[in-house]
Design a protein around this motif. Structure first.
Motif, mmCIF file in Angstrom:
data_model
loop_
_atom_site.group_PDB
_atom_site.id
_atom_site.type_symbol
_atom_site.label_atom_id
_atom_site.label_comp_id
_atom_site.label_asym_id
_atom_site.label_seq_id
_atom_site.Cartn_x
_atom_site.Cartn_y
_atom_site.Cartn_z
ATOM 1 N N THR A 158 0.826 -1.203 0.000
ATOM 2 C CA THR A 158 0.000 0.000 0.000
ATOM 3 C C THR A 158 0.861 1.253 0.000
ATOM 4 N N LEU A 159 1.907 1.248 0.794
ATOM 5 C CA LEU A 159 2.780 2.419 0.881
ATOM 6 C C LEU A 159 3.387 2.756 -0.471
ATOM 7 N N LEU A 160 3.853 1.754 -1.182
ATOM 8 C CA LEU A 160 4.450 1.986 -2.494
ATOM 9 C C LEU A 160 3.445 2.584 -3.472
ATOM 10 N N VAL A 161 2.225 2.035 -3.483
ATOM 11 C CA VAL A 161 1.203 2.534 -4.408
ATOM 12 C C VAL A 161 0.800 3.959 -4.049
ATOM 13 N N GLN A 162 0.599 4.227 -2.753
ATOM 14 C CA GLN A 162 0.144 5.556 -2.345
ATOM 15 C C GLN A 162 1.190 6.637 -2.602
ATOM 16 N N PHE A 163 2.439 6.329 -2.374
ATOM 17 C CA PHE A 163 3.487 7.318 -2.607
ATOM 18 C C PHE A 163 3.596 7.698 -4.077
ATOM 19 N N PHE A 164 3.504 6.710 -4.947
ATOM 20 C CA PHE A 164 3.854 6.948 -6.338
ATOM 21 C C PHE A 164 2.693 6.895 -7.332
ATOM 22 N N ALA A 165 1.520 6.413 -6.913
ATOM 23 C CA ALA A 165 0.482 6.197 -7.920
ATOM 24 C C ALA A 165 -0.910 6.703 -7.564
ATOM 25 N N THR A 166 -1.290 6.718 -6.294
ATOM 26 C CA THR A 166 -2.689 6.982 -5.938
ATOM 27 C C THR A 166 -3.201 8.309 -6.483
ATOM 28 N N GLY A 167 -2.499 9.401 -6.158
ATOM 29 C CA GLY A 167 -2.948 10.717 -6.613
ATOM 30 C C GLY A 167 -3.030 10.798 -8.126
ATOM 31 N N LYS A 168 -2.034 10.253 -8.797
ATOM 32 C CA LYS A 168 -2.018 10.293 -10.265
ATOM 33 C C LYS A 168 -3.162 9.473 -10.843
ATOM 34 N N LEU A 169 -3.438 8.303 -10.255
ATOM 35 C CA LEU A 169 -4.510 7.445 -10.770
ATOM 36 C C LEU A 169 -5.888 8.071 -10.579
ATOM 37 N N ILE A 170 -6.125 8.661 -9.404
ATOM 38 C CA ILE A 170 -7.432 9.276 -9.160
ATOM 39 C C ILE A 170 -7.622 10.485 -10.069
ATOM 40 N N GLN A 171 -6.568 11.295 -10.239
ATOM 41 C CA GLN A 171 -6.662 12.437 -11.144
ATOM 42 C C GLN A 171 -6.854 11.997 -12.590
ATOM 43 N N ARG A 172 -6.175 10.917 -12.969
ATOM 44 C CA ARG A 172 -6.225 10.475 -14.374
ATOM 45 C C ARG A 172 -7.529 9.784 -14.715
ATOM 46 N N PHE A 173 -7.982 8.853 -13.884
ATOM 47 C CA PHE A 173 -9.151 8.042 -14.220
ATOM 48 C C PHE A 173 -10.429 8.490 -13.519
ATOM 49 N N GLY A 174 -10.317 9.252 -12.446
ATOM 50 C CA GLY A 174 -11.499 9.733 -11.755
ATOM 51 C C GLY A 174 -11.850 8.900 -10.535
ATOM 52 N N VAL A 175 -12.801 9.405 -9.758
ATOM 53 C CA VAL A 175 -13.190 8.777 -8.505
ATOM 54 C C VAL A 175 -13.904 7.443 -8.732
ATOM 55 N N GLY A 176 -14.776 7.380 -9.720
ATOM 56 C CA GLY A 176 -15.561 6.166 -9.971
ATOM 57 C C GLY A 176 -14.715 4.928 -10.214
ATOM 58 N N PRO A 177 -13.808 4.952 -11.193
ATOM 59 C CA PRO A 177 -12.946 3.790 -11.414
ATOM 60 C C PRO A 177 -12.086 3.441 -10.210
ATOM 61 N N ALA A 178 -11.630 4.460 -9.464
ATOM 62 C CA ALA A 178 -10.835 4.183 -8.263
ATOM 63 C C ALA A 178 -11.675 3.444 -7.224
#
Length: 419
Positions: A276-296
């Protein structure tokens, strides 16, 4: 300056947001480190109390929540934020002191173990719900999409530190004395929370929210958006309860040694923390911004659908451990930060009252319902495969709800982005 440059590489933070971001990170770190020191004790006590009795523990937790939520609602209505948030955490520290004394003296160990199981379940949801309500109160929707991943990483770092502390200190200081370590971390979390209060004249934290003790429930009944969040939480909580029962049964069958079972639970927590730490540091913000809240949001029910399909085919220890680690990583790293973004576009009183009812009553009510559903299915002679099919159906419903909530959040954010 060095910290700002490093932060800008992993999160889209602005200079004026750095101070609040770091205190938020530290706050969540201490909070979850405290909980994850205690979590392996809770899981072992749940197994020690009897796998077939888990539904009663879940029901007791739900009933305790029903009594606690109106008390919290009354507290929120009467006290300003800068007073009721520390008061909630100080109350839990006092509780830990009582448990430490009872466990040290060996008073009615089995009874205390069951009460501790219920208390930890209440503490976890209340403490985290208060944290995210606070975050939704100080960060706007646009900020949340950028920063919540990094803030959630603070919790994941704490979730990583907690099991490591448990594994490293359990033998050195004794399992019971870990309760003291957890209490100290909880007090440090209170310090971090106070640092997040605005320093300007007449801060928001001094304003009373007002209303009544039961307002949160009425808010859910009046708002289709908030009711949709409650339904999403309930559906996924039932699926998670199905998995928890399967995990308990498979671990109990694998070993009758409490130390081995505690180590298994702590190892799962450690693996979840790392991923979880690895994903949150490097991917979470980018993924939510890129794909949106629904897909997340939809990622978690998708993992449940896939995981239960595999578990139905191979109900063994390694599969359930891998499934548990994967679904919790998907939840903590992606879907949970996305769910918290949903609350940035509701009114201030809804952030504390309706959110608390959802996080507490909906989750533990679903846990209790899921526990009795599993018990009923087993009484009818149905085992892992039948339970897995029911969980897959719930997961599909969760995917549909995720899409609907994502669209609704987008409309609300566009209409009032600074709520």
């Amino acid at each position: 300056m060095i910290v700002e440059r490093w932060l800008s590489r992993v999160v889209a933070v602005r200079p004026e947001e750095v101070r609040a971001l770091l205190w938020s990170f530290a706050y969540f770190f201490c909070l979850l480190a405290s909980y994850y020191i205690l979590r392996p004790l809770r899981d072992e006590m749940g197994v020690a109390g009897g796998v077939r009795n888990l539904q009663w523990l879940f029901t007791a937790t739900f009933l305790t929540m029903l009594a606690a939520v109106p008390c919290y609602g009354a507290l929120v209505a009467r006290l300003p934020r800068r007073r009721f948030i520390p008061l909630v955490y100080h109350f839990f520290v006092a509780n830990l002191a009582i448990f430490w004394l009872l466990l040290t003296l060996g008073v009615e160990r089995q009874l205390v173990a069951r009460v501790f199981f219920v208390w930890i379940s209440v503490f976890n949801l209340f403490a985290v719900s208060v944290f995210w309500s606070f975050m939704a109160d100080i960060y706007a929707s646009e900020q949340a999409k950028r920063l919540y991943g990094f803030i959630a990483a603070g919790g994941s770092a704490g979730a990583l530190a907690g099991p490591a502390i448990t594994i490293g200190l359990a033998q050195a200081i004794g399992v019971v004395n870990l309760v003291v370590v957890a209490a100290v971390l909880l007090e440090v979390a209170v310090l971090c929370a106070t640092r997040l209060e605005p320093r300007k004249e007449a801060p928001v934290g001094e304003a009373k929210i007002g209303g009544g003790a039961l307002d949160g429930l009425m808010m859910i009944l009046r708002s289709p958006y908030i009711a949709g969040i409650a339904l999403w939480v309930g559906v996924l909580s039932i699926a998670a309860t199905f998995l928890y029962f399967e995990q308990a049964a498979i671990v109990a069958a694998a070993s009758d040694d409490p130390a081995v079972r505690t180590r298994i639970f702590a190892t799962v927590d450690l693996a979840v923390g790392l991923l979880t730490l690895l994903v949150q540091f490097f991917a979470t913000g980018k993924l939510i911004q890129r794909f949106g809240v629904g897909p997340a949001l939809a990622l978690l029910p998708f993992v449940f659908a896939l995981g239960f399909a595999v578990l139905a085919a191979a109900p063994v220890l390694m599969v359930v451990i891998a499934f548990q680690a994967l679904q919790r990583t998907a939840n903590f790293a992606i879907s949970n930060p996305a769910r918290e973004v949903l609350f940035t576009v509701v009114a201030r009183d809804e952030k504390y009252k309706a959110k608390n009812v959802i996080d507490i009553v909906a989750v533990r009510g679903a846990d209790a319902a899921g526990g009795w559903l599993v018990t009923g299915l087993r009484a009818l002679g149905m085992e892992a495969r039948a339970i897995a099919l029911g969980a897959i159906a719930l997961a599909v419903a969760g995917i549909a709800l995720s899409a609907a909530l994502g669209r609704a959040q987008g409309r609300r954010a566009a209409a009032a982005p600074r709520l």
